[in-house]
Design a protein around this motif. Structure first.
Motif, short mmCIF file in Angstrom:
data_model
loop_
_atom_site.label_atom_id
_atom_site.label_comp_id
_atom_site.label_asym_id
_atom_site.label_seq_id
_atom_site.Cartn_x
_atom_site.Cartn_y
_atom_site.Cartn_z
N GLY A 119 -54.51 39.02 -90.28
CA GLY A 119 -54.68 39.67 -89.21
C GLY A 119 -56.43 39.93 -88.99
N GLU A 120 -56.98 39.48 -90.16
CA GLU A 120 -58.54 39.65 -90.15
C GLU A 120 -59.12 38.75 -89.35
OE1 GLU A 120 -59.97 42.27 -91.45
OE2 GLU A 120 -58.58 43.20 -92.65
N THR A 121 -60.14 39.41 -88.27
CA THR A 121 -61.01 38.49 -87.36
C THR A 121 -62.42 38.48 -87.93
OG1 THR A 121 -61.32 40.11 -85.86
CG2 THR A 121 -59.34 38.97 -85.72
N SER A 122 -62.64 39.10 -88.87
CA SER A 122 -63.94 39.18 -89.61
C SER A 122 -63.96 38.46 -91.18
CB SER A 122 -64.68 40.42 -89.45
OG SER A 122 -64.00 41.46 -90.19
N GLU A 123 -65.05 37.97 -91.49
CA GLU A 123 -65.13 37.65 -92.93
C GLU A 123 -65.07 38.73 -94.00
OE1 GLU A 123 -67.41 34.37 -94.13
OE2 GLU A 123 -67.35 33.17 -92.37
N LEU A 124 -64.28 38.72 -94.95
CA LEU A 124 -64.26 39.64 -96.07
C LEU A 124 -64.20 38.89 -97.19
CD1 LEU A 124 -60.90 41.48 -94.95
CD2 LEU A 124 -63.11 42.01 -94.46
N GLY A 178 -62.01 29.29 -88.67
CA GLY A 178 -61.97 27.84 -89.06
C GLY A 178 -61.13 27.37 -89.80
N PHE A 179 -61.39 26.17 -90.83
CA PHE A 179 -60.51 25.81 -91.61
C PHE A 179 -60.96 26.40 -93.18
CE2 PHE A 179 -60.97 22.69 -88.30
CZ PHE A 179 -59.64 22.38 -88.06
N HIS A 207 -63.14 29.90 -107.07
CA HIS A 207 -63.49 30.40 -105.42
C HIS A 207 -62.66 30.15 -104.69
CE1 HIS A 207 -66.95 31.29 -102.15
NE2 HIS A 207 -65.75 31.74 -101.92
N ILE A 208 -61.72 30.90 -103.88
CA ILE A 208 -60.65 30.64 -103.28
C ILE A 208 -60.95 30.90 -101.73
CG2 ILE A 208 -58.29 30.83 -102.57
CD1 ILE A 208 -57.54 31.16 -105.61
N ILE A 209 -61.09 29.80 -100.93
CA ILE A 209 -61.40 30.17 -99.45
C ILE A 209 -59.97 30.19 -98.74
CG2 ILE A 209 -62.58 29.25 -97.43
CD1 ILE A 209 -64.47 27.97 -99.16
N VAL A 210 -59.67 31.02 -97.93
CA VAL A 210 -58.58 31.34 -97.01
C VAL A 210 -58.58 31.20 -95.64
CG1 VAL A 210 -56.89 32.98 -96.42
CG2 VAL A 210 -57.51 32.93 -98.87
N GLU A 213 -52.92 30.72 -93.10
CA GLU A 213 -51.83 30.62 -94.22
C GLU A 213 -52.25 29.47 -95.39
OE1 GLU A 213 -48.14 30.06 -92.64
OE2 GLU A 213 -47.97 31.94 -91.60
N ASP A 214 -53.49 29.09 -95.06
CA ASP A 214 -53.92 27.87 -95.97
C ASP A 214 -55.12 28.55 -96.81
OD1 ASP A 214 -54.16 25.39 -96.93
OD2 ASP A 214 -55.73 24.69 -95.53
N PHE A 215 -55.12 27.72 -98.11
CA PHE A 215 -56.23 28.34 -99.04
C PHE A 215 -56.53 26.87 -99.85
CE2 PHE A 215 -52.53 29.36 -101.30
CZ PHE A 215 -52.36 28.78 -102.42
N VAL A 216 -58.08 26.97 -100.09
CA VAL A 216 -58.54 25.79 -100.71
C VAL A 216 -59.34 26.47 -101.97
CG1 VAL A 216 -60.44 24.00 -100.89
CG2 VAL A 216 -58.81 24.10 -98.95
N SER A 217 -58.80 25.79 -103.04
CA SER A 217 -59.51 25.91 -104.48
C SER A 217 -60.85 25.40 -104.63
CB SER A 217 -58.31 26.03 -105.57
OG SER A 217 -59.21 25.85 -106.53
#
Length: 228
Positions: A119-124, A178-179, A207-210, A213-217
Motif C-alpha cells: 500500500g505504499e505510494t512513496s519510496e521507502l 514501476g517495475f 539489495h532487494i527491490i520491490v 508483489e514482485d521483487f528482484v535480487s
C-alpha cells in the motif's frame, strides 16, 4: 421505516460468514465493507463508482483519503475505513515475520520484506539486519525517499547495522510506480554501500527491490560487480 437494502446486506454477510470472499465480485467486497459506515444507502452503485474511478479494487485501496473523498458518496469515515484495510493487512503480515526468523534463501528474504511495502505510494528504504547465522535481528526503516535522495546516506545504514549488532545486512527499497528493476543509481549506490560496510566488517548480502508483489535480487541477477 425498514431499510429496503437489509435483505441484500444480510445475504452478502451470510455468504462471507460461510465461505469468506470466495466467489465475491470485486464490487461486492467494497459493498460489504461500506455497510459499516453507510447504514442505509445502497452501496452497490457506490462500490462500482469507486472501481470505475480508480480502475481496480487494489487501486481503490491504494488511493489516498483525499482522493477517496472526492468520489460522490464517500465521506471521511468511509475513506478511513477503506485505507485501514491495506494498513491492517501490512501489519498482520509483518507481524508474522518475527524477529529471530532465519532466512536461508533469497526467496525467504524477499517474502520477509514484501509486507513492509504494501500500500505504499512513496519510496521507502529498509535495512534487514542479520547475525552470522542469517537470523533476523531487526529491520528498521532507514528513510522515506529513494536511495539517491538527501534522506539516504551510507552513514545512516552503518549506524543502523551497528545498533542491531548485525554481521550482515540486506538493503531493500521499493519502486511504487514501476517495475522491480534496478536503475543505474540503484546499482551504483549498492556498490558504494558495499565498500562502506566492508570497512566496518559488515557484509552487504543483497539489495532487494520491490514492486507490488514482485521483487528482484541484485545479487542473484548479477548486477553487482563484486560477488557478495
Amino acid at each position: 421505516m425498514d431499510n429496503p437494502h437489509a435483505g441484500h446486506r444480510k445475504r452478502l454477510r451470510e455468504r462471507f460468514i460461510q465461505n469468506g470472499l470466495e466467489h465475491f465480485q470485486k464490487h461486492n467486497i467494497l459493498e460489504l465493507l461500506l455497510f459499516n459506515t453507510i447504514p442505509r444507502q445502497d452501496t452497490n452503485e457506490l462500490a462500482h463508482r469507486l472501481i470505475d474511478e480508480f480502475g481496480s479494487l487494489s487501486g481503490v485501496f491504494d488511493a489516498s483519503i483525499e482522493q477517496l473523498m472526492k468520489v460522490k458518496g464517500i465521506g471521511e469515515n468511509s475513506a478511513v475505513l477503506i485505507k485501514l484495510i491495506p494498513a491492517i493487512g501490512k501489519v498482520y503480515l509483518d507481524d508474522k515475520n518475527t524477529i529471530g526468523t532465519i532466512l536461508k534463501t533469497t526467496s525467504e528474504s524477499g517474502n520477509f520484506l514484501l509486507p513492509k511495502f504494501i500500500g505504499e505510494t512513496s519510496e521507502l528504504v529498509y535495512l534487514l539486519c542479520l547475525d552470522n547465522k542469517n537470523k533476523v535481528l531487526g529491520c528498521p526503516l532507514i528513510c522515506r525517499g529513494d536511495i539517491v535522495s538527501a534522506n539516504f546516506t551510507p552513514r545512516r545504514v552503518v549506524e543502523a547495522a551497528l545498533k542491531y549488532g548485525a554481521t550482515s545486512v540486506i538493503l531493500s527499497h521499493n519502486h511504487p510506480r514501476g517495475f522491480a528493476l534496478p536503475s543505474n543509481d540503484d546499482i551504483n549506490t549498492t556498490e558504494q554501500l558495499y565498500e562502506t560496510l566492508r570497512r566496518v566488517n559488515i557484509k552487504l548480502l543483497d539489495h532487494i527491490i520491490v514492486a507490488g508483489e514482485d521483487f528482484v535480487s541484485l545479487a542473484d541477477s548479477g548486477f553487482f560487480y563484486k560477488k557478495l
